[in-house]
Scaffold this motif. Structure first.
Motif, mmCIF file in Angstrom:
data_model
loop_
_atom_site.group_PDB
_atom_site.id
_atom_site.type_symbol
_atom_site.label_atom_id
_atom_site.label_comp_id
_atom_site.label_asym_id
_atom_site.label_seq_id
_atom_site.Cartn_x
_atom_site.Cartn_y
_atom_site.Cartn_z
ATOM 1 N N LEU A 194 8.810 -35.251 59.621
ATOM 2 C CA LEU A 194 9.798 -34.194 60.080
ATOM 3 C C LEU A 194 10.679 -33.668 59.543
ATOM 4 O O LEU A 194 11.671 -34.097 59.072
ATOM 5 N N MET A 195 10.504 -32.209 58.708
ATOM 6 C CA MET A 195 11.671 -31.954 58.145
ATOM 7 C C MET A 195 11.917 -30.258 59.106
ATOM 8 O O MET A 195 11.542 -29.518 59.528
ATOM 9 N N LEU A 196 13.461 -30.514 59.488
ATOM 10 C CA LEU A 196 14.297 -30.179 59.922
ATOM 11 C C LEU A 196 15.162 -28.900 59.294
ATOM 12 O O LEU A 196 15.801 -29.145 58.463
ATOM 13 N N ASP A 197 14.595 -27.621 59.278
ATOM 14 C CA ASP A 197 15.735 -26.218 58.390
ATOM 15 C C ASP A 197 16.119 -25.843 59.348
ATOM 16 O O ASP A 197 16.382 -24.958 59.452
ATOM 17 N N PHE A 198 17.460 -25.543 58.545
ATOM 18 C CA PHE A 198 18.843 -25.580 59.231
ATOM 19 C C PHE A 198 19.135 -24.202 58.505
ATOM 20 O O PHE A 198 19.375 -24.178 56.973
ATOM 21 N N HIS A 199 18.800 -22.643 59.538
ATOM 22 C CA HIS A 199 19.195 -21.897 59.286
ATOM 23 C C HIS A 199 20.558 -21.912 58.982
ATOM 24 O O HIS A 199 20.683 -20.348 58.971
ATOM 25 N N TYR A 200 21.487 -22.209 59.636
ATOM 26 C CA TYR A 200 22.920 -21.445 59.930
ATOM 27 C C TYR A 200 23.073 -20.282 60.413
ATOM 28 O O TYR A 200 23.709 -19.467 59.753
ATOM 29 N N SER A 201 22.578 -19.204 61.186
ATOM 30 C CA SER A 201 22.345 -18.216 61.414
ATOM 31 C C SER A 201 21.352 -17.855 62.874
ATOM 32 O O SER A 201 21.058 -18.466 62.678
ATOM 33 N N ASP A 202 21.867 -16.353 62.682
ATOM 34 C CA ASP A 202 20.987 -16.722 63.977
ATOM 35 C C ASP A 202 19.292 -15.560 63.903
ATOM 36 O O ASP A 202 19.173 -15.551 64.788
ATOM 37 N N THR A 203 19.537 -15.448 62.497
ATOM 38 C CA THR A 203 17.662 -15.292 62.173
ATOM 39 C C THR A 203 18.251 -15.623 60.544
ATOM 40 O O THR A 203 18.191 -16.575 60.416
ATOM 41 N N TRP A 204 17.130 -15.084 60.124
ATOM 42 C CA TRP A 204 16.433 -15.104 59.424
ATOM 43 C C TRP A 204 17.335 -15.529 57.828
ATOM 44 O O TRP A 204 18.792 -14.804 57.743
ATOM 45 N N THR A 205 17.030 -16.315 57.378
ATOM 46 C CA THR A 205 18.304 -16.487 55.701
ATOM 47 C C THR A 205 17.542 -16.579 54.860
ATOM 48 O O THR A 205 16.453 -17.319 54.651
ATOM 49 N N ASP A 206 17.900 -16.067 53.226
ATOM 50 C CA ASP A 206 16.663 -15.941 52.500
ATOM 51 C C ASP A 206 17.856 -15.011 51.410
ATOM 52 O O ASP A 206 18.868 -15.035 51.467
ATOM 53 N N GLY B 90 13.751 -38.382 71.373
ATOM 54 C CA GLY B 90 13.017 -38.572 70.589
ATOM 55 C C GLY B 90 12.648 -37.833 69.704
ATOM 56 O O GLY B 90 11.430 -38.199 69.103
ATOM 57 N N VAL B 91 13.691 -37.131 68.765
ATOM 58 C CA VAL B 91 13.346 -36.540 67.604
ATOM 59 C C VAL B 91 13.848 -36.699 66.390
ATOM 60 O O VAL B 91 14.330 -35.746 66.200
ATOM 61 N N THR B 92 13.708 -37.369 66.319
ATOM 62 C CA THR B 92 14.545 -37.564 65.524
ATOM 63 C C THR B 92 13.788 -37.517 63.558
ATOM 64 O O THR B 92 12.872 -37.818 63.370
ATOM 65 N N PRO B 93 14.892 -36.344 62.991
ATOM 66 C CA PRO B 93 14.231 -35.965 61.878
ATOM 67 C C PRO B 93 13.835 -36.519 60.794
ATOM 68 O O PRO B 93 14.890 -37.644 60.194
ATOM 69 N N ASP B 94 13.096 -36.846 59.849
ATOM 70 C CA ASP B 94 12.933 -37.510 58.360
ATOM 71 C C ASP B 94 13.348 -37.065 57.052
ATOM 72 O O ASP B 94 14.031 -37.498 56.593
ATOM 73 N N PHE B 95 13.161 -35.153 57.829
ATOM 74 C CA PHE B 95 14.000 -34.830 55.983
ATOM 75 C C PHE B 95 15.141 -33.659 56.938
ATOM 76 O O PHE B 95 13.793 -33.214 57.713
ATOM 77 N N VAL B 96 16.136 -33.437 56.449
ATOM 78 C CA VAL B 96 16.999 -32.054 56.472
ATOM 79 C C VAL B 96 17.244 -31.728 55.845
ATOM 80 O O VAL B 96 18.050 -31.678 54.539
ATOM 81 N N GLN B 97 17.044 -30.119 55.898
ATOM 82 C CA GLN B 97 17.534 -29.568 54.564
ATOM 83 C C GLN B 97 19.296 -28.693 55.388
ATOM 84 O O GLN B 97 18.833 -27.744 56.403
ATOM 85 N N PRO B 98 20.171 -28.782 55.390
ATOM 86 C CA PRO B 98 21.109 -28.015 55.336
ATOM 87 C C PRO B 98 21.474 -26.524 54.848
ATOM 88 O O PRO B 98 22.174 -26.582 53.582
ATOM 89 N N GLY B 99 20.655 -25.069 55.301
ATOM 90 C CA GLY B 99 20.694 -24.720 54.549
ATOM 91 C C GLY B 99 19.446 -24.091 54.215
ATOM 92 O O GLY B 99 17.910 -24.798 53.329
ATOM 93 N N ASN B 100 18.585 -22.755 54.404
ATOM 94 C CA ASN B 100 17.586 -22.369 54.186
ATOM 95 C C ASN B 100 17.611 -20.796 53.101
ATOM 96 O O ASN B 100 18.065 -20.247 52.580
ATOM 97 N N GLU B 101 17.242 -21.568 51.571
ATOM 98 C CA GLU B 101 17.110 -20.892 50.775
ATOM 99 C C GLU B 101 18.570 -20.856 50.341
ATOM 100 O O GLU B 101 18.636 -18.769 50.007
#
Length: 421
Positions: free
Chosen positions: A105-117, A153-164
């Protein structure tokens, strides 16, 4: 008995080596919504796919990516219509589905209420505005989310601190240029403060997870400048993540120039294409690079397939590239009432299903080729196939001879890894 143990351990080593080597799958952040709304997923021949995740596993995929918003209820209506629904409860549910299917599992934190790019990184509503307080909030939020996921029971294997995060995050204070310049009231120093807070939280709660720093390629120089600037602040991450969409980012030669630079200048970092895609129908009008730029890849089933094959052939030239994720591969509005049960307000026609027929696209079946020799388990990996006849758990415990009598999970059956949905 010793020969049986040796055979099983040999098989398990093969599986572990494959999982630790390369990862292929997609960002499937809307899959629960499609399932709940009643979308009909069909294979290439038109047969019903009972469990999309299990089917993806059968096609050799071993990892999936999921985005997380702080409070998507605050997102603009048009963003919700594009698929902004993933709060923590949603991610727990989908993450459990992915982990139960035996996938990373790769978890992608957007650190926003909506899309980030690269064009938007709004700070969540209710979060503080001063950089120090904002960094503390991001740290606390990251820890809270990870702790809740682990408890579920959902331990991420990869974590993104921020999206794009090519131009920073948590705008306006974290808005910056990739070369380190300040942008519209924000600074790279503020951005680095926020990023380091997220990294610190991940390392504390999920020390086994690999940290992915994701940029995109609107200008290839942005990528090279970004990681060079970032090194002045932190080198505490594991994977360079890249978004590559040819209709916005250019030809494979452009991608190759970026990969050449990254592999030569950051040899200790793995590289993953964490978002990619290409259209099988109705090429987008707003594409920077028009379809005429890609004569070998028309917007057809065959064109999308050829793009996928060409991309994989390119990526497999690089020893440091160990991940490939197709964005929104699950998009499929087939079988839904467009007025009342649609998932998105517009069809996404770069998915790996046809919105009009529900059938899987040919490209879905070649993604596993990215894994090369690590894809699947060949019979030659098992010295004596008969010795391990039956159903085994991954730790080597024999649990019977009928898979349908086992709970959902991942098993070894007659020498092969099998997902029980």
């Amino acid at each position: 008995m010793m020969r049986k143990i040796f055979s099983l351990l040999f098989l398990l080593f093969t599986i572990t080596a494959s999982a630790d080597g390369k990862y292929v799958g997609g960002d499937i952040s809307l899959l629960p919504s499609y399932i709940d709304h009643g979308a009909k997923f069909l294979d290439r021949e038109g047969n019903t796919i009972a469990s999309p995740l299990a089917y993806f596993g059968e096609q050799g995929m071993n990892a999936m990516r999921v985005r997380l918003f702080v409070n998507p209820a605050n997102a603009p209506a048009d963003h919700k219509g594009q698929g902004v629904v993933q709060d923590l409860a949603y991610v727990k549910r989908l993450g459990k589905m992915i982990k139960d299917a035996g996938m990373a599992l790769m978890l992608d934190f957007h650190y926003s209420d909506t899309w980030t790019d690269p064009g938007k990184h709004s700070t969540p509503a209710g979060w503080p505005s001063s950089p120090d307080a904002l960094a503390d909030k991001l740290y606390d939020y990251t820890k809270e989310c990870l702790n809740e996921l682990i408890a579920a029971g959902v331990t991420p294997d990869f974590v993104q601190p921020g999206n794009e995060i090519t131009y920073g995050m948590l705008w306006p204070t974290g808005h910056c240029y990739p070369d380190g310049g300040n942008y519209s009231g924000g600074t790279f120093a503020n951005f680095a403060k926020y990023l380091q807070a997220g990294i610190r939280a991940i390392r504390e709660v999920c020390p086994q997870a690999k940290i992915v720093i994701q940029t995109e390629m609107s200008r290839s120089q942005n990528v090279t400048n970004f990681y060079k600037t970032l090194k002045n602040y932190t080198d505490d991450y594991d994977i360079i993540g890249i978004s590559y969409y040819p209709h916005f980012h250019g030809t494979l030669s452009t991608l190759k120039s970026v990969l050449d630079h990254l592999q030569n200048n950051y040899p200790d970092k793995k590289i993953q294409i964490v978002e990619t895609g290409y259209y099988h129908k109705w090429y987008p009008d707003d594409a920077t690079y028009k379809q005429s730029s890609f004569p070998n890849w028309p917007a057809t089933d065959e064109g999308q397939l050829q793009f996928t094959k060409d991309l994989i052939a390119t990526l497999n030239q690089y020893k440091n590239v160990n991940g490939l994720f197709w964005w929104m591969m699950e998009a499929n509005e087939y079988g839904l009432d467009w007025n009342t049960k649609r998932v998105t307000d517009n069809w996404y026609n770069a998915s790996l299903f046809d919105n009009e027929t529900g059938r899987a696209e040919p490209a879905l079946y070649v993604l596993k080729d990215f894994l090369g020799e690590s894809a699947g388990i060949s019979e030659t990996a098992v010295p004596d196939k008969e010795i391990i006849h039956g159903v085994f758990t991954l730790d080597g415990q024999h649990v019977g001879n009928a898979l349908d009598q086992q709970p959902k999970g991942i098993y070894i059956v007659d020498g092969k890894k099998v997902i029980k949905p």
